[in-house]
Scaffold this motif. Structure first.
Motif, PDB file in Angstrom:
ATOM      1  N   ILE A 275      53.735 -38.256  -9.987  1.00 13.30           N
ATOM      2  CA  ILE A 275      52.741 -37.276 -10.422  1.00 13.30           C
ATOM      3  C   ILE A 275      52.257 -37.603 -11.825  1.00 13.30           C
ATOM      4  CG2 ILE A 275      52.383 -34.844 -11.014  1.00 13.30           C
ATOM      5  CD1 ILE A 275      54.231 -34.134  -8.671  1.00 13.30           C
ATOM      6  N   HIS A 276      53.168 -37.949 -12.724  1.00 15.74           N
ATOM      7  CA  HIS A 276      52.752 -38.312 -14.087  1.00 15.74           C
ATOM      8  C   HIS A 276      51.839 -39.535 -14.076  1.00 15.74           C
ATOM      9  CE1 HIS A 276      54.908 -35.428 -16.528  1.00 15.74           C
ATOM     10  NE2 HIS A 276      56.019 -35.641 -15.816  1.00 15.74           N
ATOM     11  N   LEU A 277      52.096 -40.464 -13.171  1.00 17.82           N
ATOM     12  CA  LEU A 277      51.244 -41.652 -13.101  1.00 17.82           C
ATOM     13  C   LEU A 277      49.826 -41.279 -12.677  1.00 17.82           C
ATOM     14  CD1 LEU A 277      50.981 -44.708 -13.359  1.00 17.82           C
ATOM     15  CD2 LEU A 277      51.655 -44.888 -10.965  1.00 17.82           C
ATOM     16  N   LEU A 278      49.688 -40.386 -11.713  1.00 19.75           N
ATOM     17  CA  LEU A 278      48.353 -39.951 -11.319  1.00 19.75           C
ATOM     18  C   LEU A 278      47.685 -39.144 -12.423  1.00 19.75           C
ATOM     19  CD1 LEU A 278      48.337 -38.986  -7.536  1.00 19.75           C
ATOM     20  CD2 LEU A 278      48.086 -41.206  -8.628  1.00 19.75           C
ATOM     21  N   GLN A 279      48.460 -38.387 -13.177  1.00 16.73           N
ATOM     22  CA  GLN A 279      47.885 -37.676 -14.316  1.00 16.73           C
ATOM     23  C   GLN A 279      47.338 -38.665 -15.344  1.00 16.73           C
ATOM     24  OE1 GLN A 279      51.295 -35.193 -15.324  1.00 16.73           O
ATOM     25  NE2 GLN A 279      50.331 -33.416 -14.371  1.00 16.73           N
ATOM     26  N   LYS A 280      48.056 -39.769 -15.513  1.00 14.88           N
ATOM     27  CA  LYS A 280      47.569 -40.838 -16.392  1.00 14.88           C
ATOM     28  C   LYS A 280      46.227 -41.365 -15.886  1.00 14.88           C
ATOM     29  CE  LYS A 280      47.073 -45.275 -17.772  1.00 14.88           C
ATOM     30  NZ  LYS A 280      45.838 -46.019 -17.487  1.00 14.88           N
ATOM     31  N   MET A 281      46.139 -41.604 -14.607  1.00 14.70           N
ATOM     32  CA  MET A 281      44.928 -42.159 -14.027  1.00 14.70           C
ATOM     33  C   MET A 281      43.758 -41.187 -14.130  1.00 14.70           C
ATOM     34  SD  MET A 281      46.775 -43.998 -10.752  1.00 14.70           S
ATOM     35  CE  MET A 281      45.336 -44.845 -10.082  1.00 14.70           C
ATOM     36  N   ALA A 282      44.045 -39.878 -14.014  1.00 17.61           N
ATOM     37  CA  ALA A 282      42.992 -38.873 -14.154  1.00 17.61           C
ATOM     38  C   ALA A 282      42.466 -38.846 -15.587  1.00 17.61           C
ATOM     39  CB  ALA A 282      43.532 -37.497 -13.747  1.00 17.61           C
ATOM     40  N   TYR A 283      43.361 -38.908 -16.570  1.00 18.21           N
ATOM     41  CA  TYR A 283      42.919 -38.962 -17.969  1.00 18.21           C
ATOM     42  C   TYR A 283      42.107 -40.234 -18.239  1.00 18.21           C
ATOM     43  CZ  TYR A 283      45.697 -34.962 -19.584  1.00 18.21           C
ATOM     44  OH  TYR A 283      46.203 -33.698 -19.798  1.00 18.21           O
ATOM     45  N   SER A 284      42.484 -41.324 -17.613  1.00 25.41           N
ATOM     46  CA  SER A 284      41.741 -42.572 -17.798  1.00 25.41           C
ATOM     47  C   SER A 284      40.317 -42.443 -17.256  1.00 25.41           C
ATOM     48  CB  SER A 284      42.463 -43.734 -17.104  1.00 25.41           C
ATOM     49  OG  SER A 284      43.681 -44.026 -17.762  1.00 25.41           O
ATOM     50  N   LEU A 285      40.164 -41.733 -16.134  1.00 26.93           N
ATOM     51  CA  LEU A 285      38.820 -41.486 -15.616  1.00 26.93           C
ATOM     52  C   LEU A 285      37.995 -40.692 -16.627  1.00 26.93           C
ATOM     53  CD1 LEU A 285      39.383 -40.535 -11.851  1.00 26.93           C
ATOM     54  CD2 LEU A 285      38.445 -42.673 -12.754  1.00 26.93           C
ATOM     55  N   ARG A 286      38.595 -39.668 -17.190  1.00 31.21           N
ATOM     56  CA  ARG A 286      37.878 -38.870 -18.197  1.00 31.21           C
ATOM     57  C   ARG A 286      37.470 -39.741 -19.385  1.00 31.21           C
ATOM     58  NH1 ARG A 286      37.736 -33.473 -17.740  1.00 31.21           N
ATOM     59  NH2 ARG A 286      39.203 -32.372 -16.361  1.00 31.21           N
ATOM     60  N   MET A 287      38.363 -40.591 -19.825  1.00 32.73           N
ATOM     61  CA  MET A 287      38.073 -41.437 -20.980  1.00 32.73           C
ATOM     62  C   MET A 287      36.872 -42.331 -20.732  1.00 32.73           C
ATOM     63  SD  MET A 287      40.491 -44.262 -22.898  1.00 32.73           S
ATOM     64  CE  MET A 287      40.209 -45.468 -21.587  1.00 32.73           C
ATOM     65  N   MET A 288      36.722 -42.813 -19.490  1.00 35.32           N
ATOM     66  CA  MET A 288      35.660 -43.759 -19.186  1.00 35.32           C
ATOM     67  C   MET A 288      34.266 -43.140 -19.236  1.00 35.32           C
ATOM     68  SD  MET A 288      37.068 -46.593 -19.074  1.00 35.32           S
ATOM     69  CE  MET A 288      35.592 -47.500 -18.600  1.00 35.32           C
ATOM     70  N   VAL A 289      34.164 -41.812 -19.304  1.00 32.01           N
ATOM     71  CA  VAL A 289      32.857 -41.177 -19.476  1.00 32.01           C
ATOM     72  C   VAL A 289      32.252 -41.600 -20.811  1.00 32.01           C
ATOM     73  CG1 VAL A 289      31.641 -38.966 -19.708  1.00 32.01           C
ATOM     74  CG2 VAL A 289      33.479 -39.224 -18.013  1.00 32.01           C
ATOM     75  N   ASN A 290      33.104 -41.696 -21.835  1.00 28.17           N
ATOM     76  CA  ASN A 290      32.665 -42.154 -23.161  1.00 28.17           C
ATOM     77  C   ASN A 290      33.879 -42.727 -23.888  1.00 28.17           C
ATOM     78  OD1 ASN A 290      31.749 -42.465 -25.843  1.00 28.17           O
ATOM     79  ND2 ASN A 290      30.205 -40.869 -25.545  1.00 28.17           N
ATOM     80  N   PRO A 291      34.238 -43.994 -23.621  1.00 30.48           N
ATOM     81  CA  PRO A 291      35.478 -44.564 -24.150  1.00 30.48           C
ATOM     82  C   PRO A 291      35.600 -44.495 -25.672  1.00 30.48           C
ATOM     83  CG  PRO A 291      34.562 -45.980 -22.456  1.00 30.48           C
ATOM     84  CD  PRO A 291      33.532 -44.933 -22.732  1.00 30.48           C
ATOM     85  N   GLN A 292      34.528 -44.747 -26.398  1.00 27.62           N
ATOM     86  CA  GLN A 292      34.615 -44.749 -27.859  1.00 27.62           C
ATOM     87  C   GLN A 292      34.960 -43.374 -28.403  1.00 27.62           C
ATOM     88  OE1 GLN A 292      30.861 -46.489 -29.151  1.00 27.62           O
ATOM     89  NE2 GLN A 292      31.838 -48.478 -29.417  1.00 27.62           N
ATOM     90  N   GLN A 293      34.357 -42.334 -27.826  1.00 29.80           N
ATOM     91  CA  GLN A 293      34.619 -40.981 -28.311  1.00 29.80           C
ATOM     92  C   GLN A 293      35.928 -40.407 -27.803  1.00 29.80           C
ATOM     93  OE1 GLN A 293      31.371 -38.284 -27.625  1.00 29.80           O
ATOM     94  NE2 GLN A 293      29.943 -39.401 -28.943  1.00 29.80           N
TER      95      GLN A 293
ATOM     96  N   PHE B  86      38.757 -42.156 -26.646  1.00 31.61           N
ATOM     97  CA  PHE B  86      39.969 -42.982 -26.682  1.00 31.61           C
ATOM     98  C   PHE B  86      41.126 -42.264 -27.371  1.00 31.61           C
ATOM     99  CE2 PHE B  86      42.710 -46.094 -28.845  1.00 31.61           C
ATOM    100  CZ  PHE B  86      43.185 -46.779 -27.741  1.00 31.61           C
ATOM    101  N   MET B  87      40.821 -41.548 -28.452  1.00 34.41           N
ATOM    102  CA  MET B  87      41.879 -40.890 -29.214  1.00 34.41           C
ATOM    103  C   MET B  87      42.337 -39.575 -28.579  1.00 34.41           C
ATOM    104  SD  MET B  87      42.513 -43.018 -31.554  1.00 34.41           S
ATOM    105  CE  MET B  87      43.619 -42.035 -32.562  1.00 34.41           C
ATOM    106  N   THR B  88      41.606 -39.096 -27.585  1.00 37.13           N
ATOM    107  CA  THR B  88      42.002 -37.840 -26.930  1.00 37.13           C
ATOM    108  C   THR B  88      42.503 -38.131 -25.511  1.00 37.13           C
ATOM    109  OG1 THR B  88      39.671 -37.501 -26.323  1.00 37.13           O
ATOM    110  CG2 THR B  88      40.477 -36.402 -28.303  1.00 37.13           C
ATOM    111  N   ASP B  89      41.575 -38.365 -24.597  1.00 41.87           N
ATOM    112  CA  ASP B  89      41.983 -38.636 -23.220  1.00 41.87           C
ATOM    113  C   ASP B  89      42.753 -39.948 -23.107  1.00 41.87           C
ATOM    114  OD1 ASP B  89      40.849 -36.320 -22.021  1.00 41.87           O
ATOM    115  OD2 ASP B  89      38.872 -37.234 -22.204  1.00 41.87           O
ATOM    116  N   GLY B  90      42.381 -40.936 -23.904  1.00 44.10           N
ATOM    117  CA  GLY B  90      43.111 -42.201 -23.890  1.00 44.10           C
ATOM    118  C   GLY B  90      44.557 -42.016 -24.332  1.00 44.10           C
TER     119      GLY B  90
END
Length: 219
Positions: free
Chosen positions: A112-130, A132-136
Motif C-alpha cells: 500500500i505504501h508503494l502505491l501511495q508513492k506512485m500516486a504522489y509521483s503522478l501528482r508531482m508530474m503535473v508540474n515537477p519543478q513546483q 518536487f519539494m512537496t509531492d516529490g
C-alpha cells in the motif's frame, strides 16, 4: 437438538467456503486482466470492477488495493501520452481506494505504501519543478516506508530502478545505473513468492522489458 446444531454449523461452514472460493475465482479473473489492459479506459473499467468487488467484500483489502493500482496504471499511461493536467484527479481516486485498503490492512503494509508513492509521483508530474519539494518529498517518504517494511519486495526495487532510470542525469539519474537496478529487481522477482494467489505479484515483465532494450537505448 445437538444433531441439528451440528448440521447447521456444517452448512454455515460450507456456505463460507463457497463464498470464499467464489471471491477468489472472481478476483483471480480480474487480476489476470491487468496484463491485457492497454488504455486508460481499459484500466478505468478494471478499476470499477475491483471497486464493485470491494463494496461487496467489505472486509477484504485487496479489491481496494487493485482498484487503486488500476487508477495508477491509468495515470501512468496518460502521463506517457502527455496528458499531465488530468493526473491530479487520477491520483485522488487512487488515494481514496488506498485509504480504504489501509483501513482494512493496517498501516504496516509495504504494498500500500508503494502505491501511495506512485500516486504522489503522478501528482508531482503535473508540474515537477513546483511540486518536487512537496509531492516529490512525500513520494520518497512513502517509498522509504515501503522499503523498511519489506526490503526484499521486488516492486520496491522496480520503482526505485524506474526513478533512477528516468531522472535526468543533472538531477542524479542514470540510465546505466537504472539498468543495474532493474537487474537487482529481477533477481528479487525470481526469488519472490506472494503470500496468496491474490496478493500483489505485478512488475516482473516490466523489469524484463527494460533489461531487453538494446544497450544504445539505455545510455
Amino acid at each position: 437438538m445437538k444433531k441439528y446444531l451440528l448440521s447447521f454449523a456444517l452448512a454455515c461452514m460450507s456456505l463460507t467456503s463457497f463464498a470464499q472460493a467464489d471471491y477468489e475465482k472472481i478476483m483471480s479473473e480480474k487480476i489476470a486482466k491487468i496484463e491485457t489492459c492497454k488504455t486508460p479506459e481499459d484500466f478505468q473499467a478494471l478499476g470499477n470492477d475491483f471497486q464493485r468487488i470491494g463494496s461487496k467484500e467489505s472486509t477484504q483489502w485487496l479489491p481496494q488495493y487493485y482498484a487503486a493500482f488500476s487508477q495508477i496504471q491509468k495515470g501512468r499511461i496518460m502521463m506517457r501520452n502527455g496528458n499531465m493536467q488530468a493526473l491530479d484527479g487520477v491520483a485522488a481516486e487512487a488515494e481514496k481506494y488506498l485509504g480504504m485498503a489501509q483501513n482494512l490492512a493496517g498501516a504496516d503494509n509495504a504494498e500500500i505504501h508503494l502505491l501511495q508513492k506512485m500516486a504522489y509521483s503522478l501528482r508531482m508530474m503535473v508540474n515537477p519543478q513546483q511540486r518536487f519539494m512537496t509531492d516529490g518529498a512525500r513520494a520518497a517518504e512513502e517509498l522509504n516506508k515501503a522499503e523498511k517494511l519489506d526490503p526484499y519486495n521486488p516492486r520496491v526495487a522496480l520503482i526505485k530502478a524506474e526513478d533512477v532510470y528516468f531522472t535526468p542525469e543533472q538531477y542524479g539519474g542514470s540510465k546505466t545505473k537504472g539498468v543495474e537496478m532493474f537487474k537487482d529487481a529481477l533477481a528479487k522477482f525470481n526469488a519472490f513468492k506472494p503470500k496468496t494467489v491474490l496478493d500483489p505479484n505485478w512488475g516482473k515483465a516490466e523489469a524484463e522489458y527494460f533489461l531487453s532494450l538494446p544497450a544504445e537505448k539505455t545510455k
